[in-house]
Write a protein that holds these residues in place. Structure first.
Motif, mmCIF file in Angstrom:
data_model
loop_
_atom_site.group_PDB
_atom_site.id
_atom_site.type_symbol
_atom_site.label_atom_id
_atom_site.label_comp_id
_atom_site.label_asym_id
_atom_site.label_seq_id
_atom_site.Cartn_x
_atom_site.Cartn_y
_atom_site.Cartn_z
ATOM 1 N N GLN A 108 11.539 -2.238 -5.685
ATOM 2 C CA GLN A 108 12.084 -3.431 -5.049
ATOM 3 C C GLN A 108 11.922 -3.438 -3.525
ATOM 4 O OE1 GLN A 108 16.092 -4.305 -6.265
ATOM 5 N NE2 GLN A 108 15.685 -3.711 -8.372
ATOM 6 N N PHE A 109 11.680 -2.288 -2.925
ATOM 7 C CA PHE A 109 11.686 -2.208 -1.467
ATOM 8 C C PHE A 109 10.564 -2.999 -0.795
ATOM 9 C CE2 PHE A 109 14.312 1.677 -2.263
ATOM 10 C CZ PHE A 109 15.471 1.174 -1.700
ATOM 11 N N ALA A 110 9.354 -2.955 -1.308
ATOM 12 C CA ALA A 110 8.249 -3.682 -0.676
ATOM 13 C C ALA A 110 8.543 -5.173 -0.651
ATOM 14 C CB ALA A 110 6.930 -3.398 -1.393
ATOM 15 N N ARG A 111 9.000 -5.718 -1.769
ATOM 16 C CA ARG A 111 9.317 -7.151 -1.842
ATOM 17 C C ARG A 111 10.452 -7.517 -0.895
ATOM 18 N NH1 ARG A 111 13.144 -9.904 -4.299
ATOM 19 N NH2 ARG A 111 13.906 -8.115 -5.460
ATOM 20 N N LYS A 112 11.480 -6.685 -0.854
ATOM 21 C CA LYS A 112 12.622 -6.996 0.004
ATOM 22 C C LYS A 112 12.261 -6.875 1.486
ATOM 23 C CE LYS A 112 16.381 -6.278 -3.206
ATOM 24 N NZ LYS A 112 17.764 -5.832 -3.308
ATOM 25 N N LEU A 113 11.418 -5.928 1.831
ATOM 26 C CA LEU A 113 10.962 -5.835 3.222
ATOM 27 C C LEU A 113 10.184 -7.077 3.625
ATOM 28 C CD1 LEU A 113 9.884 -2.098 3.420
ATOM 29 C CD2 LEU A 113 11.642 -3.204 4.819
ATOM 30 N N THR A 120 20.503 -1.374 -3.346
ATOM 31 C CA THR A 120 19.176 -1.208 -3.927
ATOM 32 C C THR A 120 18.815 0.263 -3.955
ATOM 33 O OG1 THR A 120 18.517 -3.350 -3.029
ATOM 34 C CG2 THR A 120 16.746 -1.881 -3.703
ATOM 35 N N THR A 121 18.379 0.724 -5.114
ATOM 36 C CA THR A 121 17.891 2.095 -5.236
ATOM 37 C C THR A 121 16.485 2.139 -5.829
ATOM 38 O OG1 THR A 121 18.949 2.336 -7.394
ATOM 39 C CG2 THR A 121 20.186 3.141 -5.477
ATOM 40 N N GLU A 122 16.071 1.087 -6.492
ATOM 41 C CA GLU A 122 14.773 1.053 -7.158
ATOM 42 C C GLU A 122 13.640 0.937 -6.149
ATOM 43 O OE1 GLU A 122 14.051 1.460 -10.418
ATOM 44 O OE2 GLU A 122 16.189 1.879 -10.671
ATOM 45 N N GLY A 123 12.805 1.957 -6.084
ATOM 46 C CA GLY A 123 11.685 1.954 -5.154
ATOM 47 C C GLY A 123 10.790 0.746 -5.314
ATOM 48 N N SER A 133 17.958 7.906 -3.277
ATOM 49 C CA SER A 133 19.073 8.678 -3.820
ATOM 50 C C SER A 133 20.407 8.149 -3.290
ATOM 51 C CB SER A 133 18.916 10.159 -3.481
ATOM 52 O OG SER A 133 18.832 10.347 -2.093
ATOM 53 N N ILE A 134 20.357 7.466 -2.156
ATOM 54 C CA ILE A 134 21.528 6.803 -1.581
ATOM 55 C C ILE A 134 21.199 5.316 -1.546
ATOM 56 C CG2 ILE A 134 22.968 6.529 0.480
ATOM 57 C CD1 ILE A 134 22.218 9.430 1.190
ATOM 58 N N PRO A 135 22.053 4.461 -2.102
ATOM 59 C CA PRO A 135 21.737 3.035 -2.120
ATOM 60 C C PRO A 135 21.523 2.464 -0.710
ATOM 61 C CG PRO A 135 23.611 3.488 -3.528
ATOM 62 C CD PRO A 135 23.330 4.750 -2.755
ATOM 63 N N VAL A 136 20.553 1.572 -0.619
ATOM 64 C CA VAL A 136 20.263 0.846 0.613
ATOM 65 C C VAL A 136 20.807 -0.562 0.424
ATOM 66 C CG1 VAL A 136 18.423 -0.058 2.092
ATOM 67 C CG2 VAL A 136 18.179 2.202 1.029
ATOM 68 N N ILE A 137 21.620 -1.026 1.368
ATOM 69 C CA ILE A 137 22.138 -2.387 1.283
ATOM 70 C C ILE A 137 21.174 -3.274 2.062
ATOM 71 C CG2 ILE A 137 24.072 -3.928 1.747
ATOM 72 C CD1 ILE A 137 25.861 -1.387 1.713
ATOM 73 N N THR A 138 20.432 -4.072 1.341
ATOM 74 C CA THR A 138 19.440 -4.942 1.979
ATOM 75 C C THR A 138 20.115 -6.236 2.414
ATOM 76 O OG1 THR A 138 18.788 -5.717 -0.215
ATOM 77 C CG2 THR A 138 17.481 -3.950 0.743
ATOM 78 N N ASN A 139 19.868 -6.635 3.662
ATOM 79 C CA ASN A 139 20.610 -7.780 4.177
ATOM 80 C C ASN A 139 19.980 -9.132 3.853
ATOM 81 O OD1 ASN A 139 18.575 -7.794 6.077
ATOM 82 N ND2 ASN A 139 19.830 -6.934 7.689
ATOM 83 N N SER A 190 0.817 -1.219 0.000
ATOM 84 C CA SER A 190 0.000 0.000 0.000
ATOM 85 C C SER A 190 0.851 1.270 0.000
ATOM 86 C CB SER A 190 -0.942 0.009 1.211
ATOM 87 O OG SER A 190 -0.211 0.131 2.418
ATOM 88 N N PHE A 191 2.155 1.128 0.177
ATOM 89 C CA PHE A 191 3.051 2.284 0.184
ATOM 90 C C PHE A 191 3.621 2.522 -1.207
ATOM 91 C CE2 PHE A 191 3.020 0.862 4.534
ATOM 92 C CZ PHE A 191 2.972 2.037 5.248
ATOM 93 N N ASN A 192 3.903 3.781 -1.496
ATOM 94 C CA ASN A 192 4.536 4.147 -2.755
ATOM 95 C C ASN A 192 6.007 4.450 -2.459
ATOM 96 O OD1 ASN A 192 5.124 4.986 -5.341
ATOM 97 N ND2 ASN A 192 4.257 7.021 -5.051
ATOM 98 N N PHE A 193 6.862 3.470 -2.649
ATOM 99 C CA PHE A 193 8.284 3.655 -2.387
ATOM 100 C C PHE A 193 8.922 4.391 -3.552
ATOM 101 C CE2 PHE A 193 7.239 -0.001 0.252
ATOM 102 C CZ PHE A 193 7.894 0.307 1.432
#
Length: 109
Positions: free
Chosen positions: A35-40, A30-33, A18-24, A11-14
């Motif tokens: 991808q964040f919902a799936r990775k979370l 990761t910078t592509e918005g 602008s700064i890469p997030v290293i997903t563990n 339901s969020f719009n990621f």
């Protein structure tokens, strides 16, 4: 829990980062918005790739880490991985102000 959380974060719009997030879950930059919902969602049930994540951060030149919350578990793990790392713990207003001051001293003007 992962499926319910996955529905919630959809339901969020990621936005793109602008700064890469290293997903563990994959130790990837990761910078592509999109991808964040799936990775979370994956982070709830998948293994944490701590050593790989730390290696990626080192390769990116990261040498300073801030742990938020009570305790120093992650700080201890970081120091075992890289004894030269500079680590800070933020758990209240005073520790936040001290950390800000110390980090500002480390950043070139």
């Amino acid at each position: 829990a992962s499926e319910k959380f996955g529905e919630y974060v959809k339901s969020f719009n990621f936005q793109n980062a602008s700064i890469p997030v290293i997903t563990n879950i994959d130790a990837a930059l990761t910078t592509e918005g999109s991808q964040f919902a799936r990775k979370l969602q994956m982070q709830i049930k998948d293994s944490v790739r701590w050593s790989e994540t730390m290696r990626v951060m080192q390769a990116q030149g990261i040498d300073t880490y801030i742990e938020f919350g009570p305790g120093k578990v992650l700080t201890g793990m970081i120091k075992r991985f890289d004894r030269s790392a500079k680590v800070f713990n933020v758990f209240d207003k005073d520790s936040l102000l001290k950390t800000i001051e110390a980090v500002e001293e480390r950043v070139p003007a």
